[in-house]
Design a protein around this motif. Structure first.
Motif, PDB file in Angstrom:
ATOM      1  N   ILE A 252       0.864  -1.173   0.000  1.00 52.49           N
ATOM      2  CA  ILE A 252       0.000   0.000   0.000  1.00 52.49           C
ATOM      3  C   ILE A 252       0.907   1.231   0.000  1.00 52.49           C
ATOM      4  O   ILE A 252       1.868   1.293   0.761  1.00 52.49           O
ATOM      5  CB  ILE A 252      -0.861   0.047   1.287  1.00 52.49           C
ATOM      6  N   VAL A 344      -7.638   3.603  -0.061  1.00 47.01           N
ATOM      7  CA  VAL A 344      -6.327   2.999   0.154  1.00 47.01           C
ATOM      8  C   VAL A 344      -5.786   2.678  -1.235  1.00 47.01           C
ATOM      9  O   VAL A 344      -6.489   2.067  -2.039  1.00 47.01           O
ATOM     10  CB  VAL A 344      -6.491   1.698   0.975  1.00 47.01           C
ATOM     11  N   GLY A 346      -2.481   1.291  -3.775  1.00 43.16           N
ATOM     12  CA  GLY A 346      -1.179   0.617  -3.860  1.00 43.16           C
ATOM     13  C   GLY A 346      -1.119  -0.377  -4.995  1.00 43.16           C
ATOM     14  O   GLY A 346      -2.048  -1.175  -5.152  1.00 43.16           O
ATOM     15  N   MET A 349      -1.496  -4.237  -4.374  1.00 43.86           N
ATOM     16  CA  MET A 349      -2.794  -4.897  -4.230  1.00 43.86           C
ATOM     17  C   MET A 349      -3.061  -5.901  -5.341  1.00 43.86           C
ATOM     18  O   MET A 349      -3.795  -6.857  -5.162  1.00 43.86           O
ATOM     19  CB  MET A 349      -3.897  -3.845  -4.344  1.00 43.86           C
ATOM     20  N   ILE A 355      -6.605  -7.548   0.994  1.00 45.96           N
ATOM     21  CA  ILE A 355      -6.384  -6.167   1.438  1.00 45.96           C
ATOM     22  C   ILE A 355      -7.717  -5.519   1.824  1.00 45.96           C
ATOM     23  O   ILE A 355      -7.831  -4.844   2.846  1.00 45.96           O
ATOM     24  CB  ILE A 355      -5.708  -5.323   0.326  1.00 45.96           C
ATOM     25  N   LYS A 379      -6.855   0.186  -5.954  1.00 42.86           N
ATOM     26  CA  LYS A 379      -7.425   1.015  -4.883  1.00 42.86           C
ATOM     27  C   LYS A 379      -8.725   0.431  -4.318  1.00 42.86           C
ATOM     28  O   LYS A 379      -9.421  -0.326  -4.990  1.00 42.86           O
ATOM     29  CB  LYS A 379      -7.680   2.440  -5.389  1.00 42.86           C
ATOM     30  N   PHE A 400      -2.127  -0.578   7.905  1.00 37.14           N
ATOM     31  CA  PHE A 400      -1.159  -1.008   6.898  1.00 37.14           C
ATOM     32  C   PHE A 400       0.272  -0.551   7.231  1.00 37.14           C
ATOM     33  O   PHE A 400       1.146  -0.558   6.376  1.00 37.14           O
ATOM     34  CB  PHE A 400      -1.612  -0.547   5.499  1.00 37.14           C
TER      35      PHE A 400
END
Ligand code: ADP
Ligand code: ASP
Ligand code: MG
Length: 406
Positions: A252, A344, A346, A349, A355, A379, A400
């Motif tokens: 993330i 969130v 990253g 993912m 996640i 996301k 995270f």
């Protein structure tokens, strides 16, 4: 010798002293032999002040005339910086968007750049001058002044760098880089050494206003090397780069908060083909952008339809939906401005399952109710009641472990 485009935001040029500090930094780079194009914002607060003046006279203001007014903020700072550079003994010339030929379309208040006359800038650079350009503004094919949307000086910087094939576009602001979340909300947030264009684009569009999202899109498209730095303190900043250039993709990269949306719900519409388009069609026709959409069918065969729009479009959207609801014989229309969207982001993912459930569990453990969810490859966004905004950001940031070095 490199060609560098430096863009300074409102706080960095907010006072005479700060403009002089910028001039000293630019002078230093110039003396080191670099060619420099400097793009400036208006002094902080100035664009809002001008907007207030316009609205006090006409509300909503004429889109064309508003741009005539708003563009003046940047004209002040470029002239002052050119003077400050001359005072430092550095030859400099300032240009408004029209003077440097930043040709845009005619969409006042949110125009898009079509072309830039790079030769003119190159000629000045070749003569040893620093070129100071007004951010956030352009000129259309009919000679009208346009502006590029709030935060639009970033895109001027990136577009200049692309047109000149600059070695780097440096965005100077009041933080020393892109952080794992807004450091004003989470003081322990960590500066990122690097972030991919893709993640930065998601973060910017989802509320991290450190960069305007269109500027990131532009930088990615034209492969402009982009770096976010502080104008107050020395440091490496954050490099925005391609995924191949990342040492190791973080799971993330960041958490963002967007307070600009509002939610509309149509309850009890018939569950049959064409309902979504009969609600969203008129919304699109009114030029209103829709973000999240959720439709649920209940056991009795009727459907509830919920979507979010920018808060500025809420009143207009509500009126449209009320008309649609009447034609569809819907049970009720509900509206809610008191929502926020927390996300969130990253690239990690993509390759890690679970996640989303981790994020939902963390929010639940604080008693935070999720109203809507939307996900993409990189996301997860949730809509929450606005009172949970900062708590949710902090909870996800700590879940995270974003404050820790990767
Ligand atoms: P400028 O006037 O220089 O363009 P902005 O106010 O547009 O500056 O952007 C800088 C601000 O962005 C910071 O002061 C910070 O509060 C905010 N911000 C939001 N999210 C982030 C983030 N993830 N990293 C860094 N800054 C962020
Ligand atoms: N001055 C403009 C604004 O406040 C553009 C910018 O600062 O990037 O939105
Ligand atoms: Mg900005």
């Amino acid at each position: 010798m490199s060609l560098i485009v430096q863009k300074y935001g409102g706080t960095s040029v907010g006072t005479v002293e700060r403009l002089q500090t910028v001039a000293q930094r630019v002078a230093r780079e110039h003396r080191a032999g670099h060619q420099l194009v400097v793009v400036l914002s208006a002094m902080s607060g100035e664009t809002d002040r001008l907007l207030g003046l316009a609205r006090a006279i006409q509300n909503p203001p004429s889109a064309r005339e508003l741009d005539v007014v708003l563009a003046t903020g940047e004209q002040v700072t470029i002239g002052l910086l050119a003077m400050a550079l001359e005072a430092e003994g550095v030859p400099a010339v300032s240009y408004t968007g029209a003077q440097v030929s930043i040709l845009s379309d005619s969409a006042f208040n949110k125009a898009r750049i079509l072309a830039i006359d790079a030769d003119k800038v190159r000629a000045d650079l070749a003569r040893g001058r620093v070129v100071v350009v007004a951010g956030f503004q352009g000129i259309d094919a009919h000679g009208n002044i346009t502006t590029l949307g709030r935060g639009g000086s970033d895109i001027t910087g990136v577009a200049m760098a692309a047109a000149l094939q600059a070695d780097e576009c440096q965005i100077y602001t009041d933080v020393d880089g892109v952080y794992t979340t807004d450091p004003r909300i989470v003081p322990e947030a960590r500066r990122l050494e690097r972030i991919t264009y893709e993640e930065m684009l998601e973060m910017a569009s989802l509320g991290a206003k450190v960069l305007q999202s269109r500027s990131v899109e532009f930088a990615s498209k034209y492969k402009v090397t982009l770096r976010v730095l502080s104008s107050f303190k020395e440091g490496p900043g954050t490099l925005i780069t391609t995924e191949e250039n990342m040492m190791e993709a973080a799971l993330i990269s960041g958490v963002t908060l967007n307070r600009d949306e509002a939610k509309l719900t149509v309850l009890g519409v018939p569950d049959r083909p064409g309902i979504a388009s009969s609600i969203l069609g008129p919304i699109a026709d009114a030029n209103i952008e829709v973000d999240m959409i959720v439709q649920n069918v209940s056991a009795d065969g009727s459907a509830d339809f919920t979507f979010t729009v920018h808060r500025n479009d809420y009143d207009k959207a509500l009126a449209i939906v009320q008309t649609c609801a009447a034609t569809l014989a819907a049970r009720a229309v509900l509206g809610d401005r008191k929502i926020v969207k927390v996300s969130v982001v990253g690239v990690g993912m993509r390759s890690h399952a679970g996640i989303a459930s981790r994020a939902f569990r963390a929010l639940a453990s604080e008693g935070i109710n999720i109203q809507m969810i939307s996900t993409s490859e990189i996301k997860i966004s949730v809509v929450l009641e606005d009172k949970y905004a900062e708590l949710a950001v902090r909870v996800l940031h700590s879940e995270f472990k974003l404050a820790e070095d990767p």
